[in-house]
Write an enzyme that holds these catalytic residues in place. Structure first.
Site, PDB file in Angstrom:
ATOM      1  N   SER A 144       1.341  -9.706   0.103  1.00  0.00           N
ATOM      2  CA  SER A 144       1.045  -8.280  -0.028  1.00  0.00           C
ATOM      3  C   SER A 144       1.150  -7.482   1.259  1.00  0.00           C
ATOM      4  O   SER A 144       1.233  -6.256   1.211  1.00  0.00           O
ATOM      5  CB  SER A 144      -0.341  -8.081  -0.648  1.00  0.00           C
ATOM      6  OG  SER A 144      -1.334  -8.701   0.137  1.00  0.00           O
ATOM      7  N   LYS A 155       0.812  -1.220   0.000  1.00  0.00           N
ATOM      8  CA  LYS A 155       0.000   0.000   0.000  1.00  0.00           C
ATOM      9  C   LYS A 155       0.847   1.272   0.000  1.00  0.00           C
ATOM     10  O   LYS A 155       0.371   2.339  -0.425  1.00  0.00           O
ATOM     11  CB  LYS A 155      -0.939   0.000   1.200  1.00  0.00           C
ATOM     12  CG  LYS A 155      -2.082  -1.002   1.115  1.00  0.00           C
ATOM     13  CD  LYS A 155      -3.129  -0.576   0.101  1.00  0.00           C
ATOM     14  CE  LYS A 155      -4.386  -1.419   0.203  1.00  0.00           C
ATOM     15  NZ  LYS A 155      -5.431  -0.971  -0.730  1.00  0.00           N
TER      16      LYS A 155
END
Length: 323
Positions: free
Chosen positions: A308, A51
Site C-alpha cells: 500500500s 492514499k
C-alpha cells in the site's frame, strides 16, 4: 456511506489522473507462502501510496467554490502527501497537520508538494482533531479526513475495481484479498468493489501487533480501541480504532482480521525488495507478511495483497535490508 456507485464515479474522475498500478507475482514469493501470491503495487501510485486515490477523489468532488478556499487534512504522512499533491494539481493550497515524530521523508515530501505543514506533539498529548477543528473555524477550510470520509473511501475503492479486473485477466477466480489496514478506508473501499465485481473473493484486513483494533473489532462485532502508544514501526497504519464509516462496511463484508509481528513485516519488506524489486514501507508490507507467514489463517490457493505504500525513511530501509 460509500457505495459502488460512488466508487465508479470516483473511478471516472480518476481517469488520466490516478495511475492503474500493476498486479505482480514472483515464483519465490509463491514458494515462501505455499500458494500463489499476487501483489497490487500501490507503491508505484502517485505520491508513493494508495492514499492519492482517496485524496484525488475527495478534492475533485468538492464544489469549486469550496475547493477554492483550500483544503485541510491531518495525517502521519501518506494521506498528507496525497492531499497536498491533489490540491496542487487543482491549483489550491493544502494545510496539513502532521505529528512531529512522522518520518522526515513524509514531512519533506508533503512540503515539496506545496502544502503548509503544521506539526503537533502527539507523544505529548496534543490532539490533531482539536487542532483541526480550530483551523477549520479560523480559516473556513474543508477537512478531508484520512479514512472516515465517503469520497476518500470511494477513491480507495478504485483499487478494488482494478484488482477485480486484473484478477479476471489473470484467470484468477477465487482469492483471499489481504489489505493493509489502519482506519479501514482502503479495506472498506476494496471490500465494496469486490462485493460488486468479484463476489467470490473475500477481503481480509491485516494489522501489526499492538495495533490490532480492527481485528478485535471484527471479532467482537463492535468498534474496539487500542489503548497503547500511537507510534510504532508501521507508522502509516497505527490508528487507534476503525472508522465510524469504515467499520460497518468491514463488519458486513470482511473475514477475520490477521495480525502480524514487526519481524514478519521486516522480512516481507526484504522479500518484496529481493523478488519484486520494490521498496515497501513497514505499514505497506503487512499484507504481504500475512500471505507469506500466516498461511494457516488463509483459505484457498491464491492470495492477493496490497503493497500500500513505499514512503520509508532511507536509513530505516537500509537497516531492515541488512537484517
Amino acid at each position: 456511506m460509500s457505495d459502488i456507485a460512488q466508487i465508479r464515479a470516483a473511478a471516472a474522475r480518476a481517469k488520466g489522473h490516478v495511475r492503474q498500478t500493476p498486479l505482480l507475482s514472483a515464483p519465490a514469493l509463491d514458494d515462501i507462502a505455499g500458494r500463489r501470491v499476487f501483489a497490487k503495487a500501490e507503491v508505484l501510485q502517485l505520491t508513493g501510496s494508495f492514499k492519492f486515490r482517496g485524496a484525488w477523489s475527495a478534492v475533485s468532488n468538492l464544489p469549486a467554490a469550496e475547493r477554492a478556499k483550500g483544503v485541510l487534512a491531518f495525517s502521519s504522512g501518506n494521506h498528507a502527501q496525497g492531499v497536498a499533491y491533489a490540491a496542487a494539481l487543482h491549483g489550491v493550497q493544502a494545510t496539513i497537520i502532521m505529528p512531529a515524530d512522522a518520518p522526515l521523508a513524509k514531512v519533506d515530501n508533503t512540503r515539496f508538494y506545496g502544502a503548509e505543514v503544521i506539526l503537533y506533539d502527539r507523544k505529548g498529548g496534543e490532539d490533531r482533531n482539536v487542532i483541526g477543528a480550530r483551523l477549520q473555524e479560523e480559516r473556513g477550510l474543508p477537512l478531508i479526513k484520512p479514512f472516515d470520509n465517503a469520497d476518500v473511501i470511494a477513491g480507495q475503492g478504485t483499487c478494488g475495481l482494478e484488482i477485480a479486473q486484473q484478477a479476471r485477466e489473470a484467470g484468477i477466480e477465487r482469492a483471499e484479498v489481504l489489505a493493509c489496514c489502519g482506519g479501514g478506508g482502503l479495506s472498506a473501499g476494496i471490500a465494496l468493489a469486490l462485493e460488486a465485481d468479484a463476489p467470490q473473493m473475500r477481503l481480509r484486513t491485516v494489522e501489526p501487533e499492538g495495533f490490532n483494533d480492527t481485528a478485535r473489532s471484527l471479532a467482537a462485532g463492535e468498534i474496539c480501541r487500542n489503548t497503547g502508544p500511537e507510534a510504532g514501526l508501521c507508522d502509516a497504519i497505527v490508528t487507534p480504532a476503525p472508522g465510524q464509516l469504515t467499520f460497518p462496511i468491514l463488519n458486513r463484508l470482511a473475514g477475520a482480521g490477521i495480525v502480524v509481528s514487526d519481524d514478519e513485516v521486516r522480512a516481507a519488506m526484504r522479500a518484496a525488495y529481493a523478488h519484486l524489486k520494490l521498496v515497501v514501507e513497514p505499514g505497506g508490507a503487512v499484507a504481504l507478511a500475512a500471505a507469506l507467514y500466516h498461511g494457516a489463517e488463509l483459505e484457498g490457493d491464491t492470495a492477493i495483497v496490497t503493497l500500500s505504500g513505499g514512503n520509508v525513511d532511507p536509513d530505516l530501509f537500509a537497516d531492515i535490508l541488512r537484517g
